[in-house]
Design a protein around this motif. Sequence first.
Motif, PDB file in Angstrom:
ATOM      1  N   GLY A   8     -40.291  11.016 -64.096  1.00 46.53           N
ATOM      2  CA  GLY A   8     -40.384  11.657 -62.788  1.00 46.53           C
ATOM      3  C   GLY A   8     -41.279  10.923 -61.816  1.00 46.53           C
ATOM      4  O   GLY A   8     -41.417  11.352 -60.671  1.00 46.53           O
ATOM      5  N   GLN A   9     -41.906   9.810 -62.263  1.00 48.74           N
ATOM      6  CA  GLN A   9     -42.748   9.015 -61.376  1.00 48.74           C
ATOM      7  C   GLN A   9     -42.270   7.567 -61.372  1.00 48.74           C
ATOM      8  O   GLN A   9     -41.831   7.042 -62.403  1.00 48.74           O
ATOM      9  N   VAL A  10     -42.353   6.928 -60.209  1.00 50.60           N
ATOM     10  CA  VAL A  10     -42.000   5.513 -60.068  1.00 50.60           C
ATOM     11  C   VAL A  10     -43.076   4.825 -59.231  1.00 50.60           C
ATOM     12  O   VAL A  10     -43.706   5.454 -58.377  1.00 50.60           O
ATOM     13  N   SER A  11     -43.269   3.527 -59.492  1.00 50.44           N
ATOM     14  CA  SER A  11     -44.320   2.793 -58.784  1.00 50.44           C
ATOM     15  C   SER A  11     -43.921   2.409 -57.373  1.00 50.44           C
ATOM     16  O   SER A  11     -44.725   2.476 -56.442  1.00 50.44           O
ATOM     17  N   ILE A  12     -42.678   1.953 -57.241  1.00 50.32           N
ATOM     18  CA  ILE A  12     -42.222   1.489 -55.929  1.00 50.32           C
ATOM     19  C   ILE A  12     -40.838   2.061 -55.647  1.00 50.32           C
ATOM     20  O   ILE A  12     -40.091   2.408 -56.563  1.00 50.32           O
ATOM     21  N   ILE A  13     -40.516   2.142 -54.369  1.00 50.92           N
ATOM     22  CA  ILE A  13     -39.218   2.666 -53.951  1.00 50.92           C
ATOM     23  C   ILE A  13     -38.262   1.480 -53.857  1.00 50.92           C
ATOM     24  O   ILE A  13     -37.981   0.961 -52.764  1.00 50.92           O
ATOM     25  N   HIS A  14     -37.825   1.035 -55.012  1.00 53.18           N
ATOM     26  CA  HIS A  14     -36.996  -0.163 -55.128  1.00 53.18           C
ATOM     27  C   HIS A  14     -35.598   0.264 -55.550  1.00 53.18           C
ATOM     28  O   HIS A  14     -35.349   0.600 -56.700  1.00 53.18           O
ATOM     29  N   THR A  15     -34.676   0.271 -54.606  1.00 44.61           N
ATOM     30  CA  THR A  15     -33.345   0.818 -54.850  1.00 44.61           C
ATOM     31  C   THR A  15     -32.636   0.218 -56.061  1.00 44.61           C
ATOM     32  O   THR A  15     -32.041   0.964 -56.845  1.00 44.61           O
ATOM     33  N   LEU A  53     -31.455   7.316 -61.247  1.00 51.92           N
ATOM     34  CA  LEU A  53     -30.686   8.402 -60.657  1.00 51.92           C
ATOM     35  C   LEU A  53     -29.199   8.204 -60.947  1.00 51.92           C
ATOM     36  O   LEU A  53     -28.705   7.069 -60.913  1.00 51.92           O
ATOM     37  N   PRO A  54     -28.478   9.277 -61.183  1.00 52.29           N
ATOM     38  CA  PRO A  54     -27.098   9.163 -61.676  1.00 52.29           C
ATOM     39  C   PRO A  54     -26.028   9.044 -60.591  1.00 52.29           C
ATOM     40  O   PRO A  54     -24.922   9.565 -60.752  1.00 52.29           O
ATOM     41  N   TYR A  55     -26.342   8.369 -59.471  1.00 52.05           N
ATOM     42  CA  TYR A  55     -25.333   8.217 -58.446  1.00 52.05           C
ATOM     43  C   TYR A  55     -25.650   6.992 -57.603  1.00 52.05           C
ATOM     44  O   TYR A  55     -26.716   6.369 -57.727  1.00 52.05           O
ATOM     45  N   ARG A  56     -24.730   6.638 -56.741  1.00 50.88           N
ATOM     46  CA  ARG A  56     -24.926   5.491 -55.846  1.00 50.88           C
ATOM     47  C   ARG A  56     -25.929   5.860 -54.756  1.00 50.88           C
ATOM     48  O   ARG A  56     -26.009   7.009 -54.329  1.00 50.88           O
ATOM     49  N   LEU A  57     -26.687   4.842 -54.331  1.00 55.07           N
ATOM     50  CA  LEU A  57     -27.745   5.079 -53.350  1.00 55.07           C
ATOM     51  C   LEU A  57     -27.577   4.169 -52.139  1.00 55.07           C
ATOM     52  O   LEU A  57     -27.117   3.029 -52.255  1.00 55.07           O
ATOM     53  N   TYR A  58     -27.983   4.696 -50.991  1.00 51.49           N
ATOM     54  CA  TYR A  58     -28.209   3.814 -49.852  1.00 51.49           C
ATOM     55  C   TYR A  58     -29.343   2.858 -50.229  1.00 51.49           C
ATOM     56  O   TYR A  58     -30.308   3.264 -50.878  1.00 51.49           O
ATOM     57  N   ASP A  59     -29.230   1.613 -49.825  1.00 51.57           N
ATOM     58  CA  ASP A  59     -30.271   0.625 -50.126  1.00 51.57           C
ATOM     59  C   ASP A  59     -31.335   0.698 -49.032  1.00 51.57           C
ATOM     60  O   ASP A  59     -31.118   0.245 -47.910  1.00 51.57           O
ATOM     61  N   GLU A  88     -33.706  -0.658 -58.814  1.00 51.32           N
ATOM     62  CA  GLU A  88     -34.207  -0.037 -60.038  1.00 51.32           C
ATOM     63  C   GLU A  88     -33.864   1.455 -60.081  1.00 51.32           C
ATOM     64  O   GLU A  88     -33.543   1.999 -61.148  1.00 51.32           O
ATOM     65  N   LEU A  89     -33.906   2.096 -58.929  1.00 47.45           N
ATOM     66  CA  LEU A  89     -33.678   3.539 -58.894  1.00 47.45           C
ATOM     67  C   LEU A  89     -32.230   3.914 -59.213  1.00 47.45           C
ATOM     68  O   LEU A  89     -31.961   5.036 -59.644  1.00 47.45           O
ATOM     69  N   VAL A  90     -31.292   2.978 -59.031  1.00 50.55           N
ATOM     70  CA  VAL A  90     -29.912   3.296 -59.410  1.00 50.55           C
ATOM     71  C   VAL A  90     -29.794   3.459 -60.924  1.00 50.55           C
ATOM     72  O   VAL A  90     -28.816   4.048 -61.413  1.00 50.55           O
ATOM     73  N   ASN A  91     -30.799   2.946 -61.666  1.00 51.84           N
ATOM     74  CA  ASN A  91     -30.812   3.148 -63.116  1.00 51.84           C
ATOM     75  C   ASN A  91     -31.544   4.429 -63.512  1.00 51.84           C
ATOM     76  O   ASN A  91     -31.501   4.841 -64.670  1.00 51.84           O
TER      77      ASN A  91
END
Length: 271
Positions: free
Chosen positions: A167-174, A181-187, A176-179
Amino acid sequence: MQHRFLLQPRWVAFHVLVLVAVPVCAALGLWQFQRYNEHNDGGKSEKTAVSAEPAVALGQELDGGHTVATKDRGRNVFVEGRYDAARQLVVPGRELDGRDGSYILTPLQPAGEPELRVLVVRGWTAGAPDPAAVPVPAGDVRVTGRLELSETEHGSGIDRIPGLPAGQVSIIHTPELVNVLPYRLYDGYVALTAQDPADASGLVPVPPAKTQKSGGISGRAWQNLGYTAQWFVFAGASVFLWWRVVRREIEERDEAEQARALRELGLEPAS
């Protein structure tokens, strides 16, 4: 004509190959030098330039795409949709006015885009709360905010925090976050500045992101600089190779001509 052999088909092909190789290598060298300039920081931290233009629809600002580009940083946009409270994340290690705290990062499903989510930094809070402890507005919302680029360690100057809990991440790096969160993300992401209905969670709007400039040349910039030199060496080597091959052919033909002339005179050429 002594050098007429240079017009033979195989030699013409050789000339054309070199004439193509040299500008191609030079162009690749210039491209790598441009990349070097992009990655070379120069030693300062700069805030995102915040646009004074009225907010426009997210899709309009991104021309229907899904990537926040450098030209989009600081632009004001709005997007309507619903938050995914179950996937809310906390980004610890973020200071505000000298106080340690965290950003609250909540995915938002834009209306009419069921397969996509846009990341919204809803604000800053002290400490590092459990993501589930920060209330998320239910139902449809209209989020207005500032576009920011996907963060990187080098570009933002933010250090990773090892051993973070779920539930915590160091940086808002898209990428990495696609791995996570279970869906496609805006970059990229939207830093919230206003919301309708208003957010009652008490979060503090986050300041514009900074682009970290380290005062030296980054590893990526050194790599680009090395490639720049490499491609120009290849261009120079192509010219040198052409000159050396042609010169050697001329010398061998001269030697053969001299040997033939000596044989016609009844003389043996020196071995």
